[in-house]
Write a protein that holds these residues in place. Structure first.
Motif, PDB file in Angstrom:
ATOM      1  N   LYS A   1      -4.365  -1.032  -4.147  1.00  0.00           N
ATOM      2  CA  LYS A   1      -5.344  -0.179  -3.476  1.00  0.00           C
ATOM      3  C   LYS A   1      -6.203  -1.061  -2.577  1.00  0.00           C
ATOM      4  N   PRO A   2      -6.782  -0.511  -1.508  1.00  0.00           N
ATOM      5  CA  PRO A   2      -7.529  -1.326  -0.553  1.00  0.00           C
ATOM      6  C   PRO A   2      -8.651  -2.158  -1.174  1.00  0.00           C
ATOM      7  N   ASP A   3      -9.225  -1.665  -2.280  1.00  0.00           N
ATOM      8  CA  ASP A   3     -10.352  -2.391  -2.873  1.00  0.00           C
ATOM      9  C   ASP A   3      -9.946  -3.257  -4.061  1.00  0.00           C
TER      10      ASP A   3
ATOM     11  N   THR B   1      -2.180   6.847   7.175  1.00  0.00           N
ATOM     12  CA  THR B   1      -3.266   6.404   6.289  1.00  0.00           C
ATOM     13  C   THR B   1      -3.113   4.924   5.957  1.00  0.00           C
ATOM     14  N   THR B   2      -1.896   4.532   5.635  1.00  0.00           N
ATOM     15  CA  THR B   2      -1.640   3.125   5.307  1.00  0.00           C
ATOM     16  C   THR B   2      -1.912   2.221   6.496  1.00  0.00           C
TER      17      THR B   2
ATOM     18  N   GLU C   1      -7.836  -1.822   9.778  1.00  0.00           N
ATOM     19  CA  GLU C   1      -9.247  -2.073   9.487  1.00  0.00           C
ATOM     20  C   GLU C   1      -9.427  -3.380   8.717  1.00  0.00           C
ATOM     21  N   MET C   2      -8.483  -3.708   7.825  1.00  0.00           N
ATOM     22  CA  MET C   2      -8.535  -5.002   7.142  1.00  0.00           C
ATOM     23  C   MET C   2      -8.351  -6.146   8.140  1.00  0.00           C
TER      24      MET C   2
ATOM     25  N   ALA D   1      -8.689  -7.514   1.948  1.00  0.00           N
ATOM     26  CA  ALA D   1      -9.172  -7.870   3.286  1.00  0.00           C
ATOM     27  C   ALA D   1      -9.485  -9.360   3.346  1.00  0.00           C
TER      28      ALA D   1
ATOM     29  N   GLN E   1      -3.756   2.660   9.171  1.00  0.00           N
ATOM     30  CA  GLN E   1      -5.157   2.582   9.580  1.00  0.00           C
ATOM     31  C   GLN E   1      -5.948   1.679   8.633  1.00  0.00           C
ATOM     32  N   LYS E   2      -5.628   1.715   7.341  1.00  0.00           N
ATOM     33  CA  LYS E   2      -6.309   0.829   6.385  1.00  0.00           C
ATOM     34  C   LYS E   2      -5.975  -0.628   6.668  1.00  0.00           C
ATOM     35  N   VAL E   3      -4.708  -0.903   6.991  1.00  0.00           N
ATOM     36  CA  VAL E   3      -4.312  -2.283   7.272  1.00  0.00           C
ATOM     37  C   VAL E   3      -4.993  -2.779   8.546  1.00  0.00           C
TER      38      VAL E   3
ATOM     39  N   LEU F   1       0.836  -1.206   0.000  1.00  0.00           N
ATOM     40  CA  LEU F   1       0.000   0.000   0.000  1.00  0.00           C
ATOM     41  C   LEU F   1       0.871   1.256   0.000  1.00  0.00           C
TER      42      LEU F   1
END
Length: 612
Positions: A344-346, A498-499, A505-506, A376, A501-503, A338
Motif C-alpha cells: 500500500k502507498p503508506d 489509480t496505481t 505522486e511518489m 516514496a 497516479q500514486k506512483v 501496487l
C-alpha cells in the motif's frame, strides 16, 4: 584427155557446192515440212511450262515465306518492330521531402550538376577558360590548366555543383563545357535530426532512419511509359500520355519538433563535454499517443557527408543498443507491486543498508541504511534494500509474468529501424534463483533499450497504457492537409489509473525532496527518478568503474502527459551520478518544452505584496 564420168560424179558428190544443189529425194521432200511445223510449237510449250513452273514455284515460295513471316513469326516480328519504334521510359521522380511537425524541412531532393570539360572544343585558350572557371569551382587556375592538358575530352571537373553555380556557368556561354543535371538528397539541419531521418546512398536508397524504414512512403510511385521513336531515333513527346510527368506534392511529416530537438542536443552536448562521457541520448515522448517530440543521441553524424562518418553511428543506439536501466526501473516495479495489492502507498520498510539473498549480499549504492522508510522515501533515496523487500512480497512466477506483460525480452513496436530484442532470463531460471527477482527489483540482471524504458514510463504517465513510440505523423500536402496516417497497434492497458497516479505522486517527492532536485522548475509539479547503474560487460559481470547515469521525468504531475529521459554513458569524475549529470539535461529540455507545448504552471505564482 577426157575424164571418166564415174570419177566426175564422185567429185561432185564430194564437193559441197554440188551437194547443196542436189535435189532432195521424194521421201525427204515429204518429211521436211512436217518436221519444221512441229519443233517450234513443242519448244514454245516447253518454254511456257518452264515459265509457269518458275512462277508457280516463286509464288509458292512467296506464299510459304509470307506464311512464315505473318503467321508463324508474326507476333514475334511485330513485337520486335514495336521495340525498335518505341522506347520504355521510367521518368525520374524526386523522393518526397521530410519535414518536422511544424513543416521545417529535414530532407529534400535538390538539383545538382556534374560538370564535364572537353578541351578540344574550347574556343579559348586553356588559361582563359581556367581563369573564368576557377572562382566558380573554388579551384586554382593553374591546377585547372594542368587538368585541361591531361586529356582532350570527358574531364570531370565537379560532380555535385549547386544549382546556383550551374546557372552561373551556363551564363558564361563557354564552348567545351557540359552540365548534366541530377538530383541529390540534401539535409538542411545537417546533424540535428540525423538519428531520426537517416540518409540515402549514391543509389538513392535509404540506409538509416526513416529514409530506410519509410522507403515506400518516400518513393513516389511512377509507372513506366512507352514513347514513340522517330526514324532517326529521337523521342516524339507528342505521343506521350497526358500528365505522365505529373507528381504529387506530398511530404513525409514527422512528430519531431526541431526547436526541442536543438535544445535537447545542446543540453546533452554540454553535459557530455563537462563529464567527458562516451555517449548520451535524450528522448521526449507524448505519452498520450507515443509520438516522439525529440530523439537525440551523441555522437552523431552529418548525413550530407555520411561517407566521412563512423559506420557505427548509423544505427540509432536508443533503439538498437541494450543497457541495464538501474534505478529508473524502480517506479515500474512499485506499480507492479501496487497493482497486485502486495503493498500500500503508506507501507513502511526497514532499510539496514544490506540484505542477504541466497548466497549474495545486496547493498545500497551509498552502502548505508535509511532505517524505517515508506515507499516514496525508497524512491527518493533510491533504496535497493527497500525495493528487494517490496518485490519479495510477490511470487516470482507472478512477477515474471508481469515483466513479460510489460514487454521485457521483446522488441518495441516502432517505426524506427534496427530495433533489438531486450534480454530477460528464462522463466525457469528466474523462478529457480532468488537472486534474479532481487536484482531485477532495482533494475539489474536484465536489459532493454532506452526507448523501451521511455515506453514503460509512458504507461505511468498516461494512466497505465503501453503506447507505440513513433516518429512518423503521416503524408501531408503543401497546404497541410493529411493524406495518409499510419496505423499503430492499439495501446494495451497494463496498470490502473489509480496505481499510476500514486506512483507519479511518489516520483514527485524524488524531485522535491530526493535525488532529482536538479530538475526542479518553479511553479511546475515534476515527477522523476534518477538512475546510476553499473555498466554490464559483454563478457558477463560489470565493467569496473564504468557507469550509466540517467534521469526520467514526467510532466505535469496533476495531469501527466510528457516523458523526458536523459541518458549519459560512462561519465568521468567522482561526482558523476544521475542526479548531477542527467537531471540538469532534463531540466533544460523541460524549460524548452513548457513554452512550446504551452503547459500552464501547476502552482499559482504569487505576486509579492507591496512593501515586501
Amino acid at each position: 584427155m577426157q575424164k571418166s564420168p564415174s570419177r566426175l560424179r564422185f567429185r561432185r558428190l564430194q564437193n559441197p557446192a554440188f551437194t547443196r544443189r542436189q535435189k532432195p529425194s521424194r521421201q525427204k521432200l515429204m518429211e521436211t515440212p512436217a518436221s519444221h511445223n512441229q519443233d517450234p510449237m513443242a519448244m514454245a510449250r516447253s518454254r511456257l511450262f518452264i515459265v509457269w513452273g518458275v512462277l508457280i514455284a516463286a509464288g509458292m515460295g512467296l506464299a510459304i515465306n509470307l506464311y512464315q513471316l505473318q503467321i508463324v513469326q508474326g507476333q514475334k516480328l511485330t513485337q520486335k518492330a514495336r521495340n525498335q519504334q518505341m522506347v520504355s521510359l521510367r521518368p525520374f521522380m524526386p523522393r518526397r521531402p521530410v519535414v518536422d511537425r511544424n513543416g521545417n524541412v529535414l530532407a529534400v531532393d535538390r538539383p545538382v550538376y556534374t560538370l564535364f570539360a572537353h578541351p578540344k572544343l574550347f574556343d579559348k585558350s586553356n588559361e582563359a577558360m581556367a581563369e573564368q572557371l576557377a572562382p566558380l569551382l573554388d579551384k586554382n587556375a593553374a591546377d585547372l590548366v594542368k587538368i585541361f592538358q591531361s586529356q582532350k575530352t570527358g574531364i570531370t571537373l565537379a560532380s555535385a555543383l549547386p544549382e546556383a553555380t550551374g546557372d552561373r556557368i551556363t551564363r558564361l556561354r563557354l564552348n567545351g563545357l557540359e552540365l548534366i543535371q541530377k538530383y541529390s538528397r540534401f539535409y538542411p539541419p545537417e546533424d540535428l535530426a540525423a538519428d531520426v531521418v537517416g540518409y540515402v546512398n549514391l543509389d538513392r536508397r535509404g540506409q538509416a532512419g526513416v529514409e530506410y524504414s519509410q522507403e515506400k512512403l518516400l518513393e513516389r510511385s511512377v509507372q513506366t511509359v512507352k514513347l514513340s521513336r522517330a526514324g532517326n531515333g529521337t523521342l516524339m513527346p507528342d505521343h506521350a500520355p497526358e500528365g505522365f510527368l505529373h507528381f504529387d506534392d506530398l511530404q513525409l511529416q514527422l512528430t519531431i519538433d526541431s526547436r526541442l530537438q536543438r535544445a535537447a542536443r545542446n543540453a546533452l552536448k554540454e553535459q557530455m563535454e563537462k563529464f567527458r562521457a562516451k555517449r548520451g541520448a535524450v528522448i521526449v515522448m507524448d505519452a498520450l499517443d507515443g509520438s516522439l517530440l525529440a530523439l537525440v543521441s551523441q555522437p552523431t553524424y552529418n548525413p550530407n557527408e555520411y561517407s566521412k562518418a563512423d559506420i557505427s553511428l548509423f544505427k540509432n543506439w536508443t533503439v538498437a543498443d541494450l543497457y541495464e536501466p538501474g534505478s529508473t526501473f524502480k517506479p515500474v516495479n512499485v506499480a507492479i507491486a501496487l497493482e497486485n495489492g502486495v503493498i500500500k502507498p503508506d507501507d513502511v520498510f526497514n532499510d539496514p543498508g544490506a540484505i542477504q539473498v541466497a548466497n549474495y549480499t545486496i547493498r545500497n549504492a551509498e552502502h548505508n541504511g535509511y532505517g524505517r522508510i515508506n515507499i516514496a522515501q525508497i524512491l527518493q533515496n533510491s533504496s535497493n534494500i527497500g525495493m528487494v523487500q517490496i518485490i519479495q512480497r510477490l511470487r516470482p512466477s507472478v512477477y515474471y509474468n508481469w515483466l513479460e506483460r510489460l514487454g521485457l525480452g521483446q522488441t518495441v513496436d516502432t517505426d524506427l529501424p534496427f530495433e533489438v530484442r531486450g534480454r530477460l532470463k528464462s522463466q525457469e531460471e528466474f523462478i529457480a534463483s532468488p537472486i534474479e527477482p532481487a536484482t531485477t527489483s532495482f533494475g539489474q540482471g536484465f536489459s532493454l533499450t532506452p526507448l523501451q524504458l521511455v515506453q514503460m514510463h509512458g504507461a505511468l504517465a498516461n494512466g497505465g497504457k503501453l503506447v507505440t513510440p513513433h516518429v512518423v505523423r503521416g503524408l501531408i500536402d503543401s497546404k497541410g492537409q493529411m493524406h495518409y496516417t499510419p496505423t499503430y497497434p492499439t495501446p494495451r492497458q497494463i496498470f490502473s489509473t489509480t496505481t499510476t497516479q500514486k506512483v507519479v505522486e511518489m516520483m514527485e517527492t524524488v524531485v522535491n525532496e530526493g535525488t532529482g532536485k536538479f530538475s526542479q522548475i518553479p511553479g511546475y509539479r515534476i515527477a522523476g527518478k534518477t538512475g546510476t547503474a553499473q555498466k554490464a560487460s559483454p563478457n558477463g559481470g560489470y565493467i569496473p568503474g564504468a557507469r550509466i547515469t540517467s534521469f526520467v521525468a514526467i510532466l505535469p504531475v496533476e495531469s501527466p502527459r510528457y516523458v523526458v529521459f536523459a541518458l549519459v554513458d560512462e561519465p568521468k569524475g567522482e561526482n558523476a551520478y544521475g542526479s548531477t549529470v542527467a537531471a540538469p539535461i532534463v531540466k533544460s529540455v523541460l524549460e524548452t518544452l513548457i513554452p512550446i507545448e504551452q503547459i500552464p504552471p501547476s502552482k499559482a505564482i504569487q505576486e509579492p505584496e507591496e512593501g515586501q
